[in-house]
Structure formats: C-alpha cells, structure tokens
Design a protein around this motif. Structure first.
Motif, PDB file in Angstrom:
ATOM      1  N   ILE A 285      -9.749 127.124  10.720  1.00  0.00           N
ATOM      2  CA  ILE A 285     -10.841 127.695  11.338  1.00  0.00           C
ATOM      3  C   ILE A 285     -11.913 126.677  10.845  1.00  0.00           C
TER       4      ILE A 285
ATOM      5  N   HIS B 168     -12.488 123.455  12.751  1.00  0.00           N
ATOM      6  CA  HIS B 168     -12.716 123.448  14.365  1.00  0.00           C
ATOM      7  C   HIS B 168     -13.897 124.115  14.718  1.00  0.00           C
ATOM      8  N   ARG B 169     -14.605 124.294  15.692  1.00  0.00           N
ATOM      9  CA  ARG B 169     -15.609 125.128  16.317  1.00  0.00           C
ATOM     10  C   ARG B 169     -14.689 126.246  16.842  1.00  0.00           C
ATOM     11  N   PHE B 170     -15.143 127.531  16.137  1.00  0.00           N
ATOM     12  CA  PHE B 170     -14.575 128.774  16.574  1.00  0.00           C
ATOM     13  C   PHE B 170     -15.656 129.616  16.865  1.00  0.00           C
ATOM     14  N   TYR B 171     -15.175 130.308  18.017  1.00  0.00           N
ATOM     15  CA  TYR B 171     -15.964 131.534  18.306  1.00  0.00           C
ATOM     16  C   TYR B 171     -15.137 132.816  18.559  1.00  0.00           C
TER      17      TYR B 171
ATOM     18  N   THR C 244     -13.849 135.956  20.385  1.00  0.00           N
ATOM     19  CA  THR C 244     -13.801 136.062  21.750  1.00  0.00           C
ATOM     20  C   THR C 244     -13.034 137.599  22.083  1.00  0.00           C
TER      21      THR C 244
ATOM     22  N   ASP D  97     -12.182 127.308  23.879  1.00  0.00           N
ATOM     23  CA  ASP D  97     -11.930 126.102  23.337  1.00  0.00           C
ATOM     24  C   ASP D  97     -12.183 126.238  21.912  1.00  0.00           C
ATOM     25  N   THR D  98     -11.438 125.474  21.102  1.00  0.00           N
ATOM     26  CA  THR D  98     -11.761 125.476  19.823  1.00  0.00           C
ATOM     27  C   THR D  98     -11.583 123.964  19.552  1.00  0.00           C
TER      28      THR D  98
ATOM     29  N   ASP E  12     -16.856 129.826  11.858  1.00  0.00           N
ATOM     30  CA  ASP E  12     -16.248 128.505  11.296  1.00  0.00           C
ATOM     31  C   ASP E  12     -17.142 128.110   9.991  1.00  0.00           C
TER      32      ASP E  12
END
Lengths: 299, 287
Positions: free
Chosen positions: A43, A46-49, A51, A58-59, A271
C-alpha cells in the motif's frame, strides 16, 4: 545406539502430529502478521483508496510519493518529537522508580503481597477507565488544580501545549510501573548474595551497594525495560486520543499512531498512513538497537 | 531478600532501613491506589465534583450506575466485551496449548524457525498492523461490526503460547515417552498429563490473555460503528468524549462506568495473584 533405535519411530510419529498441532497457530501468524505486514509495504508504494467491498479501484504505483509526503508533513515531525519527549520522561522515571520499588520489595516485609498487588493494579486495568479518572484528577476543575489553587497551570494540564505530553508520559509511567517492578523483582533473584557480602566487607554502604552491585546486576532487565518503553511509545494511541481530546492543542500530544488513525481512516489516506507505519517500524528498530547498545555498554 | 540478609548491620541501622523501606513502599502504594479509591467514591456520590469533598464518602447513591446503564446500555456492552474476551480465551487455550505443547515436546520440521517467528511476533507493535488489518477485515472480508472481526487479530495470544511452551519444556520428556510406549496418543498425553501438570501456567496464561481483549480499545473502536456491537471500553470512551451532557451527574456516571470496566480484571488478578508470580512474568517476557 539402542537409545537411538528406540527413539527413532517415536520421533517420526510425533513429527506429523507436531506439524498438525501448530497449523492453526501458523495460519494465525500468516493472516494477522505476515500478510498485513506485506500488505502495508505494498500500500505504501501505491495510491490507495478505501472502496466498497468488492468494488475495483485503480491503485497506481507511485514510488516514494507517500514517503515524501510523510517526511514533509510538519505534523508527523511533531508526533515523533512528542514520542521523544515521552521517552525522555518515561524511561528514566520508569527505570529509577521500578528499581527502587523492586529493591524495597525484595525483602522480608509485612504486607508484602498487598504492596505487590497495589503496584500491579493499574497495569491490569483498562486504559479507558484510568484515562477517565485522570481527567477527573487533572481536568480544569479537577482535584489537582483545586489543591494547587493559584499555582495551577494556565491553560490547564490537558489543554496546555507544553504540559499535555508530559502528563501523558507520567500517566503511562504510572500505569505500566507495576509490570516493570515485577520484571526487576525477578531480575534481583539473579544477583548473587556473595556480591553484597564482598561489597560490605570492602566497606560499601547501602547506597554504594545499590549502585555498584544492584544496578549492574540487573542490567539485562534494564535493557528490556528500555525496549518495552520504546515499543509502548511507538504504540501510543488511547492516551493522546482520549486524555487530551484527539492529540492536544495543535497536535502538541499527537503520536504517530494517532496520525495514522486520523490521516488513514478519518481523512481516507491509507497510503500515507501505511508509509508512516513503515517509517515508524524503521525508527523503532533503529532506536531499539541504539538503546540496546547503550544499556549493555560496560558489560 | 538478598539486600537484608547479606549483611548483619547493627540492630538500630537495620530497624531504620526497614522503616525507610516501608515508608517508600507506603508512599508508592498511596500514589498507585488513590486514583482507584477516588474513582470508587466518585462513582457512588450524588454530586461528583473534582475536589477533596468527592474523596469523602457521603451523599451515597447507586444512581450513577443506573445513569451510565441507560446512557450506554451497560449490559449490552458488557456482553460484547465478554464475547470478545471469551472468544480470544477459547482460541488461545485450544490452539495455544496445542502449539505450546508441540513447540516444547514434539519434533517437526520448522520447529526452530516457528519459535524464532513467535519471538519476533511479540516484538511487533500491533498498532503498526492496524491499517492493513482494518482494510482486510472490514473492507475485504466485510467483518465490521462482527464478533469474528473483533476477535481475529487477538485470536491466539503469542505471549500465552510462549508461556505454555516454557512450562511444557520443563517437564521431563521421559514422562511423555513412557506414555507413548503405553500407546497414548499425543492429544491424550496433552489433555491427561501435560495440561493437569501445567495448571499454574494455565492460570497465568488465562489472566494475561484476559486483560488484553478486555482492556483493548483501538481495534474494537475501529471495527465497531454500531453501538450495539461495541465492547464496554469503546462505549465508555464515546461517553467520555461526547455523551456527557446526557446525564445529570456526568462525572459520577463516568466513574461508575470506569468501575464496571476495571472490576473484572482487577478482581481476577487479586483472586489469582498467588499464581501470578514474578517468575511467570519473567519467563513470559524473556527472549
């Protein structure tokens, strides 16, 4: 030879059962430690949201962006400074008080088990319950301020940017001390009586004996106490969150874990929080190693 | 023991140092116990204020307990705390005893590295894994507001596994060999011989395991949003931070809740104090 022959079949039969017995524990370690640890590392790059369950998002790989954000955030710097303040107060106080109390307890005494129980009670009690009492004691119109009268600090303890972190450090020292008293009590059993005899023959008084026999004798326990204190500092969350209402004025008592919670879960940047977690682990490991070197020096 | 018996000082000096010792211990005990006393008295007073008058029992009432009960539904919170703690205890006793026995008395591949991992796991602060665990448990597995999700990260207490292993390793292997030759299975040996012999360690293990989930705040705070699912530590904390205006004597109610949260661990500890010796702590923490 005969011994080996009789043992061999037993070993083989216990081998499969042994593996079977530890399987649940191995799965637990994988699920709760190994996978989350690997996941944090992933994580953090990466760019992590967050959900909804099952939804795809998209990560993208962002390299060291999250780490850069962590290192340039002034609040993070403040949180690490706070842990430093915490350690500077907590470590000497814990080592000093628990060693003195353990030495005093390490003798034939009336009410020995009462004293042991008294020191242990805060350690077994929930932080949330104790935080409530401390608010009652150190709040604006709490007992401490009422007793101090005009000498009470303004602004009061828990909302004062200079005092909030020291109050937390004192709180944690008080809460954990019983555990360390026990640790030192056990360590004192390993200090040889003949050392005290030799020291008193040489004319060393009680205080001299304490510093030249007891203190070096329990050094391994001291190393452990220091490392525990560092881990406790790294884990600090409930106290700044509850005692000083979400981290004190201007993050004056915020801890890295509190920032992880606020940034990661409240503000939805897991992230950033993951990268902060990795930095925190690295700092904890480095500081523990240095502390270990320092406390073991002279052995 | 060592410091007093090591030397034979003049009697006056001996009596003086004994007095000093007692005074130090007494000051310490007051500092440790006063907040608990203040908490109990505060929880029983009709009006609870932060001054010395609240340290004197008077104007006594059980109203604060009723108030906290209606503000955060104490029974439900206690039930949730009990289920979470009970689940952790059950898993630790069943799987932890199996693992501890295997690590001590059985030979299998990877035993050494599993033991090394166990020691490492004890050193990793749980808080650092909180975020990925939250993502996995709540988002991916959908276990938010679920007992399973609350229990999972603590299911097998590694410190207890270590404690069990230390106890089983001290037992003579020949005892177990003899039982094996008599045809006993490993599970039988564990339940009929090893566990009965390890009863003192079991008590320490239960106590150590109990205080973890019972006192835990951060994890259940993250995974429970529904107040019906929150354990007492979480619902009391939410009362502490934002529900105090809802009752007439908020400090008294808060102290009553704190007493209810503190009591089980303190009582359990006092009951089993004799079994909870410094050596257990030492073996439980030594790497």
């Amino acid at each position: 030879m005969t011994l080996l022959h009789t043992k061999a079949p037993a070993r083989r039969s216990t081998s499969r059962i042994g593996a079977l017995f530890v399987t649940p524990y191995v799965l637990f370690i994988l699920a709760v430690f190994a996978v989350p640890l690997g996941y944090t590392v992933w994580i953090s790059f990466h760019r992590f949201y967050f959900t909804a369950p099952g939804a795809d998002a998209d990560t993208p790989w962002v390299g060291l962006d999250n780490y850069q954000a962590v290192f340039t955030d002034p609040v993070v710097g403040r949180a690490f400074l706070n842990i430093l303040i915490f350690l500077v107060i907590n470590v000497p106080l814990t080592v000093g008080l628990s060693l003195v109390l353990a030495s005093a307890l390490n003798a034939k005494l009336p009410f020995r088990s009462f004293f042991r129980a008294a020191y242990y009670v805060p350690y077994v009690t929930a932080s949330v319950a104790l935080v409530a009492v401390w608010q009652f004691l150190f709040g604006g119109d709490g007992l401490v301020n009422n007793l101090l009268g005009g000498l009470a600090p303004d602004p009061s303890w828990l909302v004062n940017s200079e005092l909030a972190m020291p109050v937390i450090a004192f709180f944690v020292t008080w809460k954990q001390l019983g555990f360390f008293v026990m640790l030192y009590l056990a360590a004192l059993q390993n200090v040889g009586k003949e050392l005290y005899e030799a020291a008193s023959v040489d004319g060393a008084g009680r205080i001299r004996q304490f510093f030249s026999v007891t203190v070096p004798g329990v050094r391994p326990a001291t190393t452990l106490v220091v490392i525990y204190a560092i881990i406790t500092g790294a884990n600090l969350f409930s106290e700044p969150y509850l005692l000083t209402g979400g981290g004190g004025p201007d993050h004056a008592s915020a801890s890295p874990v509190l920032i992880m919670y606020q940034k990661g879960i409240e503000q939805g940047h897991p992230d950033f929080a993951a990268a902060l977690g990795i930095v925190l682990v690295a700092v904890v490991l480095a500081v523990s190693l240095v502390a270990r070197k320092l406390t073991e020096r002279g052995n | 023991m060592s410091t007093t018996t090591a030397t034979t000082p003049p009697r006056l000096w001996g009596r003086l140092s004994r007095t000093v010792r007692l005074v130090i211990l007494l000051i310490g005990a007051v500092a440790f116990l006063f907040p608990f006393y203040y908490m109990v008295v505060g929880s029983l007073r009709g009006t609870t204020t932060g001054d010395l008058s609240s340290a004197v029992p008077g104007d006594l009432t059980g109203g604060n307990y009723a108030a906290i009960n209606s503000a955060i539904s104490l029974g439900r919170s206690l039930l949730n705390s009990g289920i979470m703690t009970g689940g952790v205890l059950l898993c630790t006793l069943v799987f932890g005893l199996l693992a501890g026995y295997a690590l001590a008395q059985l030979h299998f591949r990877g035993r050494g590295s599993l033991f090394a991992t166990l020691l490492l796991v004890q050193m990793i602060p749980f808080q650092l894994l909180m975020l990925p665990l939250y993502v996995l448990v709540v988002r991916d597995y959908g276990l938010g507001d679920n007992y399973l999700g609350m229990i999972l990260p603590f299911a097998i207490n590694s410190t207890a596994v270590f404690l069990f292993r230390q106890f089983f390793i001290q037992m003579p292997a020949s005892l177990f060999e003899a039982a094996r030759i008599d045809g006993a299975g490993e599970l039988q040996i564990l339940t009929r011989i090893a566990i009965p012999m390890a009863r003192p360690a079991l008590l320490s293990g239960v106590l150590l395991t109990f205080i973890g989930p019972w006192n835990e705040f951060l994890w259940p705070f993250l995974v429970t949003k529904n107040t019906d699912m929150q354990p007492l530590a979480v619902s009391l904390a939410s009362f502490l931070s934002n529900l105090q205006g809802t009752v007439a004597n908020p400090t008294g109610a808060l102290m009553a809740g704190a007493c209810v949260l503190a009591a089980p661990a303190v009582v359990l500890f006092l009951l089993f104090q004799r079994h909870f010796t410094s050596t257990d702590i030492d073996s439980g923490t030594k790497g």
